[in-house]
Scaffold this motif. Sequence first.
Motif, PDB file in Angstrom:
ATOM      1  N   UNK A  44      43.559  51.017  45.565  1.00 24.32           N
ATOM      2  CA  UNK A  44      42.794  50.286  44.505  1.00 24.32           C
ATOM      3  C   UNK A  44      42.983  48.626  44.297  1.00 24.32           C
ATOM      4  N   UNK A  45      43.987  48.076  45.030  1.00 25.42           N
ATOM      5  CA  UNK A  45      43.893  46.624  45.037  1.00 25.42           C
ATOM      6  C   UNK A  45      42.949  46.148  45.876  1.00 25.42           C
ATOM      7  N   UNK A  93      35.528  42.079  43.528  1.00 23.23           N
ATOM      8  CA  UNK A  93      35.643  40.470  42.762  1.00 23.23           C
ATOM      9  C   UNK A  93      34.669  39.847  43.765  1.00 23.23           C
ATOM     10  N   UNK A  94      34.782  40.112  44.956  1.00 24.16           N
ATOM     11  CA  UNK A  94      34.162  39.317  45.907  1.00 24.16           C
ATOM     12  C   UNK A  94      32.504  39.730  45.773  1.00 24.16           C
ATOM     13  N   UNK A  95      32.191  40.845  45.475  1.00 22.51           N
ATOM     14  CA  UNK A  95      30.520  41.272  45.593  1.00 22.51           C
ATOM     15  C   UNK A  95      30.162  41.084  44.042  1.00 22.51           C
ATOM     16  N   UNK A 144      45.414  45.338  38.534  1.00 22.99           N
ATOM     17  CA  UNK A 144      44.618  45.317  39.924  1.00 22.99           C
ATOM     18  C   UNK A 144      44.096  44.012  40.468  1.00 22.99           C
ATOM     19  N   UNK A 145      43.498  43.208  39.304  1.00 17.57           N
ATOM     20  CA  UNK A 145      43.005  41.950  39.797  1.00 17.57           C
ATOM     21  C   UNK A 145      44.172  40.849  40.090  1.00 17.57           C
ATOM     22  N   UNK A 146      45.349  41.210  39.164  1.00 18.81           N
ATOM     23  CA  UNK A 146      46.454  40.197  39.678  1.00 18.81           C
ATOM     24  C   UNK A 146      46.910  40.391  41.046  1.00 18.81           C
ATOM     25  N   UNK A 147      46.998  41.599  41.279  1.00 17.29           N
ATOM     26  CA  UNK A 147      47.569  41.863  42.663  1.00 17.29           C
ATOM     27  C   UNK A 147      46.484  41.784  43.696  1.00 17.29           C
ATOM     28  N   UNK A 191      44.712  39.046  43.655  1.00 20.29           N
ATOM     29  CA  UNK A 191      44.826  37.481  43.817  1.00 20.29           C
ATOM     30  C   UNK A 191      45.984  37.321  44.551  1.00 20.29           C
ATOM     31  N   UNK A 192      47.383  38.044  44.334  1.00 15.49           N
ATOM     32  CA  UNK A 192      48.181  37.660  45.004  1.00 15.49           C
ATOM     33  C   UNK A 192      47.950  38.127  46.682  1.00 15.49           C
ATOM     34  N   UNK A 193      47.405  39.135  47.037  1.00 18.06           N
ATOM     35  CA  UNK A 193      47.137  39.639  48.181  1.00 18.06           C
ATOM     36  C   UNK A 193      46.126  38.733  48.711  1.00 18.06           C
ATOM     37  N   UNK A 194      45.217  38.089  47.923  1.00 22.55           N
ATOM     38  CA  UNK A 194      44.322  36.895  48.603  1.00 22.55           C
ATOM     39  C   UNK A 194      45.187  35.946  49.151  1.00 22.55           C
ATOM     40  N   UNK A 195      46.075  35.472  48.456  1.00 19.81           N
ATOM     41  CA  UNK A 195      47.042  34.065  48.680  1.00 19.81           C
ATOM     42  C   UNK A 195      47.520  34.406  49.879  1.00 19.81           C
ATOM     43  N   UNK A 196      48.167  35.763  50.032  1.00 19.88           N
ATOM     44  CA  UNK A 196      49.066  36.198  51.057  1.00 19.88           C
ATOM     45  C   UNK A 196      48.326  36.337  52.382  1.00 19.88           C
ATOM     46  N   UNK A 197      47.001  36.714  52.298  1.00 21.07           N
ATOM     47  CA  UNK A 197      46.174  36.527  53.565  1.00 21.07           C
ATOM     48  C   UNK A 197      45.737  35.133  53.933  1.00 21.07           C
TER      49      UNK A 197
END
Lengths: 266, 294
Positions: free
Chosen positions: B80-81, B88-90, B258-261, B263-269
């Motif tokens: 889901x995330x 979010x990107x598309x 799911x959006x918050x996570x 975002x967190x995921x994106x920062x991690x990457x």
Amino acid sequence: MNERTTQPAVAASGIVKQYMNGAFTALHDVALNIQEGEVVAFIGPSGCGKTTMLRLISGLEKPTAGSLETFGDPIVGPGPDRGMIFQAYTSFPWLTTKKNIEYGMKVIGIPKDERERKAQEMLKLVHLDKFADSYPNSLSGGMKQRVAIARTLAQNPCIILMDEPFGALDAQVRWEMQEMMIEVIEREKKTVIVVTHDIEEAIYLADRIVFFTRNPGQVKENIPMEFKKGKRFALKEEMFDQEGYAEMERRLFAMMREEIVATSAA
Amino acid sequence: MTQEVNTSTIITNRDAPAQFIRDADTHAHKERFFELLSPVGGRKAAVLGVIGAILFFAVWEIGHYATPEEGRRFLPSVEQVVGRLFFLFTEKEFIYDVLQSCLRIFGSFFAASAVAIPLGIMLGSFGGFKALINPTVSGLRYLPAASFIPLLLVWFGPSETAKMALLFLGVLFFLIAMVLDNTEAVQREYTEAALTMGASRKRIILEVIVPAAMPAIIDSMRTMIAVGWTYLVIAEIVGAKDGIGAVMMRAGRFLNVDTIMAGIFMIGVLGVLTDIMFRILQRVLFPWNVKKKV
């Protein structure tokens, strides 16, 4: 080759060096004369001030009192006329062997083409011509030390100061380096002062040994290597064959032991 | 060349108590996962790293499915995330927010480095200068950068400058301290050797101290840019219309976990990418410092 005055290479008198505002005296009233072209070894027990004396001559440290001159000029700070080789490897790891050797020459303003020619010559002298473009991290300890020696020699200093230069090397490399040093000294005709705790090394390299005593550091005795009859030996075993060698080594060991016993009893 | 050694007399000491002999044997033969002084590199390290990441995502996934149906939206699944991130990107032009955040962090980090690196090198090189400046800088380091937020808002308003200033301050004082340490850690004999060669102070700083300290300084920067991300999110949460933090903050108001996570995921990457970038930089700039393979 170059005409010099008759001034000694190093003339020291009344040298005192204290640390911690006088709480510790490393050297007390040391007088010393070293002639041009002489190879002198400083030996003595740990903490006798032999390294301190060398650092004073280099100009890296200043004496608390006393007069210190080189060829008649007072020593006020470090300079390329007195090249120094350290126990720690000081070849710069970010420069290749050749660039390391050129660095000292660059500092004193030798033009580029002359630097390159001289570096080539030095590489041969210290047997590193195959490693001109290697970085120090791919060289052994002995090779790193040879880079430092070549860098110092390339500046053509009047005096070479060596602070336990081979102390970090293993036994075999150590005597190879000692023999290479004799080759270098014979060819370059330099004044050399070497600090060492290795009695055999001192006898092999030096024309004269200055024995330091500790607490406070003083010169106990000047011991000329008379048994060598003014010769320097290309191979160490030639020295061992000399009459008087064993006696000299025995004498220095006894002096060292006397020092150690005296201070542990005090 | 090979010499016969009677190993039995060496390993087993017949006079030693039995348990010591047993202990010695396990040391010698058994391969253990938790072994002291056994660095792992190459293929094995890569495989272990992947296993670690898989374990992390597995725990997350299990967490999602173990949560009762009605609460699952508060702990979305991995897919889901990731799906949300793609969405979010598309659909939401998230790339614009990501670039905005990157611009803020790299801009302010560059500015902080431009001040901290020369200053840290000067402090590490000159004792008197250090005695003059360092106590004050050390004091400032103990102030949480977040405590500057009200001040920065008063001075600059909810502007871009305020956000950049927070990031700048958050990194600056720590980076100065680290560069100072890196400079002081330069082997003393390098400087002494240069002095005995007759090199000037300027030459020694530029040609000896800087190259000697630079690999460690780049490592300090790598560590500190991670701290930069912390302040970036704080800055964007406090008052930004765009950027990853702002997107996450808005999503929080609508409980879009799911959006918050995402975002967190994106920062991690992005963090991992920055880290890799610094490591590559280290290799390219300082080939002489690359450790030889044993």
